[in-house]
Design a protein around this motif. Structure first.
Motif, PDB file in Angstrom:
ATOM      1  N   SER A 237       0.827  -1.200   0.000  1.00 13.36           N
ATOM      2  CA  SER A 237       0.000   0.000   0.000  1.00 13.36           C
ATOM      3  C   SER A 237       0.864   1.254   0.000  1.00 13.36           C
ATOM      4  N   ALA A 238       1.938   1.242   0.804  1.00 14.33           N
ATOM      5  CA  ALA A 238       2.828   2.401   0.886  1.00 14.33           C
ATOM      6  C   ALA A 238       3.515   2.661  -0.444  1.00 14.33           C
ATOM      7  N   VAL A 239       4.037   1.607  -1.075  1.00 14.62           N
ATOM      8  CA  VAL A 239       4.719   1.768  -2.360  1.00 14.62           C
ATOM      9  C   VAL A 239       3.765   2.318  -3.408  1.00 14.62           C
ATOM     10  N   ALA A 240       2.568   1.788  -3.465  1.00 13.40           N
ATOM     11  CA  ALA A 240       1.600   2.253  -4.456  1.00 13.40           C
ATOM     12  C   ALA A 240       1.294   3.738  -4.261  1.00 13.40           C
ATOM     13  N   GLN A 241       1.086   4.132  -3.023  1.00 10.25           N
ATOM     14  CA  GLN A 241       0.753   5.526  -2.753  1.00 10.25           C
ATOM     15  C   GLN A 241       1.936   6.449  -2.987  1.00 10.25           C
ATOM     16  N   PHE A 242       3.121   6.057  -2.499  1.00 11.99           N
ATOM     17  CA  PHE A 242       4.310   6.893  -2.667  1.00 11.99           C
ATOM     18  C   PHE A 242       4.675   7.032  -4.142  1.00 11.99           C
ATOM     19  N   PRO A 265       7.318 -21.201  -1.321  1.00 11.07           N
ATOM     20  CA  PRO A 265       6.054 -21.610  -1.939  1.00 11.07           C
ATOM     21  C   PRO A 265       4.838 -21.192  -1.121  1.00 11.07           C
ATOM     22  N   GLU A 266       5.039 -20.997   0.183  1.00  9.92           N
ATOM     23  CA  GLU A 266       3.928 -20.581   1.035  1.00  9.92           C
ATOM     24  C   GLU A 266       3.479 -19.150   0.735  1.00  9.92           C
ATOM     25  N   MET A 267       4.290 -18.394  -0.044  1.00  8.39           N
ATOM     26  CA  MET A 267       3.932 -17.026  -0.400  1.00  8.39           C
ATOM     27  C   MET A 267       3.386 -16.946  -1.820  1.00  8.39           C
ATOM     28  N   ALA A 268       3.028 -18.065  -2.400  1.00  6.81           N
ATOM     29  CA  ALA A 268       2.617 -18.115  -3.805  1.00  6.81           C
ATOM     30  C   ALA A 268       1.520 -17.110  -4.122  1.00  6.81           C
ATOM     31  N   GLY A 272       2.648 -12.386  -7.097  1.00  6.34           N
ATOM     32  CA  GLY A 272       2.205 -11.518  -8.184  1.00  6.34           C
ATOM     33  C   GLY A 272       2.177 -10.062  -7.764  1.00  6.34           C
ATOM     34  N   ALA A 273       1.661  -9.794  -6.569  1.00  7.68           N
ATOM     35  CA  ALA A 273       1.601  -8.420  -6.075  1.00  7.68           C
ATOM     36  C   ALA A 273       2.993  -7.879  -5.779  1.00  7.68           C
ATOM     37  N   LEU A 274       3.874  -8.731  -5.236  1.00  6.94           N
ATOM     38  CA  LEU A 274       5.248  -8.307  -4.979  1.00  6.94           C
ATOM     39  C   LEU A 274       5.962  -7.978  -6.279  1.00  6.94           C
ATOM     40  N   ARG A 275       5.758  -8.824  -7.294  1.00  6.64           N
ATOM     41  CA  ARG A 275       6.373  -8.597  -8.604  1.00  6.64           C
ATOM     42  C   ARG A 275       5.901  -7.262  -9.192  1.00  6.64           C
ATOM     43  N   ALA A 277       4.903  -4.647  -7.730  1.00  6.63           N
ATOM     44  CA  ALA A 277       5.415  -3.499  -6.973  1.00  6.63           C
ATOM     45  C   ALA A 277       6.932  -3.455  -6.904  1.00  6.63           C
ATOM     46  N   ASN A 278       7.614  -4.511  -7.405  1.00  5.92           N
ATOM     47  CA  ASN A 278       9.079  -4.639  -7.334  1.00  5.92           C
ATOM     48  C   ASN A 278       9.585  -4.811  -5.902  1.00  5.92           C
ATOM     49  N   VAL A 279       8.744  -5.260  -5.002  1.00 10.39           N
ATOM     50  CA  VAL A 279       9.126  -5.441  -3.599  1.00 10.39           C
ATOM     51  C   VAL A 279       9.879  -6.763  -3.434  1.00 10.39           C
ATOM     52  N   LEU A 280      10.951  -6.724  -2.633  1.00  8.30           N
ATOM     53  CA  LEU A 280      11.761  -7.912  -2.341  1.00  8.30           C
ATOM     54  C   LEU A 280      11.269  -8.584  -1.065  1.00  8.30           C
ATOM     55  N   ALA A 281      11.458  -9.904  -0.981  1.00  4.94           N
ATOM     56  CA  ALA A 281      11.043 -10.666   0.197  1.00  4.94           C
ATOM     57  C   ALA A 281      12.162 -11.584   0.646  1.00  4.94           C
ATOM     58  N   ASP A 282      12.274 -11.771   1.946  1.00  5.43           N
ATOM     59  CA  ASP A 282      13.250 -12.706   2.496  1.00  5.43           C
ATOM     60  C   ASP A 282      12.766 -13.118   3.880  1.00  5.43           C
TER      61      ASP A 282
END
Length: 336
Positions: A237-242, A265-268, A272-275, A277-282
């Motif tokens: 939400s923050a990335v989209a708004q900023f 795989p648990e984040m399947a 799509g939403a992360l992709r 927004a270009n957000v990274l996950a770890d």
């Protein structure tokens, strides 16, 4: 006798209205106080627990000539200001007193004003010319300053780590060596016992090829704050708004998300939403974290900003450190 929390971060800037507009319009900060003298004009911007002081004027000229826009002071609240000041001096810092407050030399041209734990969230040597106003609640995402990333010269990292341990009570939390192609960097995270102060210290490996950290040190005229990381509750939400309000974020290769699906795989359902927004996950042993860097809005392309969401994670994610390094390096090469 140690630092307990981040009281405020002071930026010296050449175009204060433009920088304030970036934080207020794009990121949702509120200007709550101002101070005007013949030497400097300071504005206090606030969101959540983050206080940013934006200062311009003749008092900032030398800093700006040498470094451009950047962080000049990371003020620290302490459990015992005199004892912390003495410890910093014993660890090798220069200590001066400005309007009754000890000011400790840190790294490069960056200093630390030491303030008591009951500090009132405004530099003690500034006279308010505007009283705090009510913060704007709509569109507010930033909760606190998660960490400050500091770039120091190659070969000096351990000395800086030792200083922050002996002088300000910040002890090593984790370390990482990132090797990307022919270049590499060392990083050590130091943190206060309270958890209120976290510095990520990074330095280029002098034995490897020159890269983004060397470029930062050159543009910045030496060591300095590379980025400020703002903690948010909902990064998508923050990335989209900023982004809609004018913040430019770094991009991530599509292949990263293909591998992310294999790793988590648990984040399947979220990939799509992360992709998009270009957000990274770890993740680490405590939980997950999501991150994204902005492009620097400043003329010298030095200081930039990060959004980070923690889902239990206490660290920084080994794979994300590499991915973030690569993202900044790609952006640097495109800019050149």
């Amino acid at each position: 006798m140690s630092a307990q929390s981040l009281a405020y971060v002071e930026l010296y800037v050449g175009d204060s209205p433009a920088v304030q507009d970036y934080f207020m319009t794009a990121m949702g900060f509120t200007r709550v106080a101002e101070s005007v003298t013949d030497r400097q004009t300071s504005s206090l911007l606030r969101q959540g627990e983050v206080d940013l002081v934006v200062t311009s004027g003749p008092a900032t000229t030398q800093f700006l000539n040498e470094h451009g826009d950047g962080v000049a002071d990371i003020a620290l609240s302490c459990d015992d200001v005199p004892a912390t000041s003495d410890a910093a001096r014993a660890a090798g810092a220069d200590v001066t007193v400005v309007d009754g407050q000890p000011v400790v030399s840190g790294f490069g041209a960056v200093r630390h004003t030491l303030v008591p734990a009951d500090f009132g969230r405004w530099p003690a040597n500034r006279v308010r010319t505007r009283q705090p106003g009510a913060p704007t609640e709509s569109g507010r995402h930033v909760r606190l300053l998660d960490h400050v990333a500091i770039c120091v010269a190659g070969g000096s990292l351990q000395k800086v780590v030792d200083f922050y341990g002996a002088g300000l009570g910040l002890t090593p939390f984790s370390s990482e060596y990132v090797d990307v192609g022919g270049q590499a960097m060392d990083s050590v995270v130091v943190r206060s016992a309270s958890g209120g102060v976290t510095f990520t210290l990074v330095a280029p490996d002098l034995a490897r090829n020159s890269g983004q950290l060397d470029a930062f040190l050159e543009r910045n005229g030496g060591p300095g704050v590379q980025h400020l990381a703002f903690l948010v509750d909902d990064i998508l939400s923050a990335v989209a708004q900023f982004r809609e309000r004018g913040v430019t974020f770094l991009s991530t290769p599509r292949s990263y998300y293909d591998m992310l699906g294999e790793r988590f795989p648990e984040m399947a359902s979220e990939i799509g939403a992360l992709r998009a927004a270009n957000v990274l996950a770890d993740r680490d042993e405590w939980g997950y974290l999501l991150q994204l860097f902005s492009r620097s809005p400043h003329d010298r392309n030095t200081l930039f900003y990060e959004l980070i969401q923690r889902r239990g994670s206490r660290g920084f994610g080994s794979r994300n450190i590499r991915a973030l390094y690569e993202a900044v390096e790609r952006d640097r090469l495109v800019a050149e």
